[in-house]
Enzyme design. Structure first.
Site, mmCIF file in Angstrom:
data_model
loop_
_atom_site.group_PDB
_atom_site.id
_atom_site.type_symbol
_atom_site.label_atom_id
_atom_site.label_comp_id
_atom_site.label_asym_id
_atom_site.label_seq_id
_atom_site.Cartn_x
_atom_site.Cartn_y
_atom_site.Cartn_z
ATOM 1 N N ASN A 93 0.832 -1.218 0.000
ATOM 2 C CA ASN A 93 0.000 0.000 0.000
ATOM 3 C C ASN A 93 0.861 1.261 0.000
ATOM 4 O O ASN A 93 0.817 2.094 0.896
ATOM 5 C CB ASN A 93 -0.981 0.004 1.172
ATOM 6 C CG ASN A 93 -0.303 -0.075 2.529
ATOM 7 O OD1 ASN A 93 0.808 -0.588 2.649
ATOM 8 N ND2 ASN A 93 -0.969 0.423 3.558
ATOM 9 N N ASP A 150 -2.892 -5.772 1.686
ATOM 10 C CA ASP A 150 -2.872 -5.292 3.070
ATOM 11 C C ASP A 150 -2.907 -3.778 3.165
ATOM 12 O O ASP A 150 -2.316 -3.059 2.361
ATOM 13 C CB ASP A 150 -1.650 -5.803 3.824
ATOM 14 C CG ASP A 150 -1.717 -5.418 5.280
ATOM 15 O OD1 ASP A 150 -2.550 -5.970 5.995
ATOM 16 O OD2 ASP A 150 -0.974 -4.516 5.694
ATOM 17 N N HIS A 177 -5.176 -9.712 4.809
ATOM 18 C CA HIS A 177 -5.749 -8.761 5.761
ATOM 19 C C HIS A 177 -7.234 -9.107 5.869
ATOM 20 O O HIS A 177 -7.988 -8.948 4.915
ATOM 21 C CB HIS A 177 -5.553 -7.336 5.235
ATOM 22 C CG HIS A 177 -6.213 -6.270 6.052
ATOM 23 N ND1 HIS A 177 -5.498 -5.288 6.708
ATOM 24 C CD2 HIS A 177 -7.520 -6.000 6.311
ATOM 25 C CE1 HIS A 177 -6.334 -4.471 7.331
ATOM 26 N NE2 HIS A 177 -7.579 -4.884 7.099
ATOM 27 N N ASP A 303 3.680 -5.546 11.790
ATOM 28 C CA ASP A 303 2.816 -4.575 11.108
ATOM 29 C C ASP A 303 3.373 -3.165 11.301
ATOM 30 O O ASP A 303 2.632 -2.199 11.518
ATOM 31 C CB ASP A 303 1.379 -4.663 11.608
ATOM 32 C CG ASP A 303 0.375 -4.017 10.661
ATOM 33 O OD1 ASP A 303 0.793 -3.526 9.587
ATOM 34 O OD2 ASP A 303 -0.828 -3.981 10.999
#
Length: 422
Positions: A93, A150, A177, A303
């Site tokens: 992303n 994700d 995700h 993460d």
């Protein structure tokens, strides 16, 4: 280049090692490991330290390209090295999205001089919009090893199913995700006591659980593997556990904040404690720890999600995410090893051995011939997390001010020292 690491305690579960040993490094690889080694080369005295295979963080946001005010590939890898992380999987992303070979090539090329090995997760749909699938074969040919949207779930279930079916033949890992966006409905924190007290819209645990159930159903129906990202709820743990008992090819990770913090810290109205999935309840924390203990949860990933102080200044408007690579081992050691939940070897399995296997990369071992990617740690050193001393660009750690036990003292990548704790 040669280096002899003397007097370490070596913990390498993949190799059955948990004993005092020396490690000889030649040409970036483990050349020999054993007692009382000698060589005509530089010597590193590791007395009092434990040598483990460098950690493999299979869930990292490097923000590069396009969001480099938050982090970039080089600074993100500096943070990785400071946490003993020598290999990482970066999420897609970015701006532009990692949905084309050119962006994959950009990341791989920029990472050549970084202080950690960067592996790429490309997106399953173009622009993460779930409107059009990406060319998975082209992305694999460009060098991507993982697949994920994700930051968001893959809303189009057909696109997700198609990716899950094709990925094994390409040697790629689907990392999912899991979130039902209709149930999440723009919520900010866990739907529960804290959201009620703060008057802030919450995200029900069911949003994650329904997503987890969907991915498991696809894996079961098609008899293909799937890896579940950042598990945070007791029901998702139960779903993964049941699926594994039924022989479904599902693996799962959690993050350090999900076994150490609860929604109660959000009462500070500090956006550094906001991430997605959100911090949950004490019952969820207990279930996460049980899942780590019984093998339901295979990996600990961070993460790692950097944001600028300006972005995090408004509790309700701030983007989700926290940084975590520099504190991941220390939090795991403090909350899992020092409490007797797991052994150090079991933590190394979840932070190095298992993610390396899932990604199919050359890591997670100190066997002769393996890359000399090594973290030297002091499992007993206590230290207080000072956000201003972190090595990445962003400082949004939920562990700021906390005293943790276990410190990465030195990190070697291919036998070269890329971090020393001063």
């Amino acid at each position: 280049m040669e280096l002899l690491i003397k007097n370490a305690h070596v913990v390498s579960p993949a190799d059955g090692l948990d004993a005092a040993a020396d490690i000889l490094v030649q040409d970036g690889k483990i050349a020999q490991i054993g007692a009382d080694l000698s060589a005509d080369c530089a010597v590193l005295d590791a007395t009092g330290l434990t040598a483990v295979p460098g950690f493999v963080d299979m869930h990292v946001h490097l923000r590069d390209p396009g969001q480099t005010a938050k982090e970039d590939i080089l600074t993100g890898c500096n943070a990785a090295a400071a946490g003993g992380v020598t290999s990482l999987l970066c999420m897609p992303n970015t701006v532009p999205t990692v949905d084309n070979p050119e962006t994959v090539h950009y990341i791989i090329n920029k990472a050549k001089d970084a202080n950690a090995k960067v592996y790429v997760a490309a997106s399953i749909t173009k622009g993460l919009k779930s409107e059009e699938p990406t060319d998975l074969r082209a992305l694999r040919s460009a060098g991507a090893v993982g697949l994920s949207d994700d930051g968001r779930p893959v809303e189009n279930t057909k696109f997700l199913r198609d990716a899950m079916k094709l990925a094994p033949s390409l040697g790629m890992t689907v990392v999912a995700h899991c979130e039902d966006l209709f149930l999440a409905d723009g919520g900010k924190i866990n739907e529960g006591a804290a959201s009620a007290q703060l008057g802030v819209k919450g995200i029900p645990a069911a949003a994650e659980d329904c997503g987890t159930a969907r991915e498991i159903a696809l894996a079961a129906a098609e008899n293909v593997p799937v890896h579940i990202c950042h598990v945070s709820t007791k029901t998702s743990v139960a779903l993964v556990r049941d699926a594994k008992r039924r022989g479904v090819q599902v693996t799962a990770e959690t993050a350090p904040h999900y076994f150490s913090l609860t929604e109660q810290v959000l009462l500070k109205r500090d956006a550094d404690y906001r991430m997605n999935p959100p911090l949950r309840t004490q019952a969820d924390v207990a279930a996460i720890i049980e899942g780590l203990t019984d093998g339901t949860l295979d990996c600990i990933a961070t993460d790692h999600a950097p944001h600028t102080p300006e972005e995090k200044s408004d509790f309700e408007k701030a983007p989700n995410g926290s940084v975590g690579m520099e504190t991941s081992f220390a939090v795991a050691n403090t909350y899992l090893v020092k409490t007797g939940v797991l052994t150090l070897g079991q933590v190394v399995e979840k932070m190095s051995v298992n993610p390396a296997k899932l990604l199919g990369i050359d890591a997670g071992t100190l066997a002769v011939g393996a890359p000399a990617d090594i973290a030297l740690i002091d499992p007993d050193e206590q230290w207080t997390v000072d956000a201003d001393r972190l090595h990445g660009k962003s400082k949004n750690t939920p562990f700021k001010g906390m005293t943790l036990t276990g410190k990465v003292k030195r990190t070697l990548l291919g036998g070269k020292t890329v971090f020393i704790d001063n």
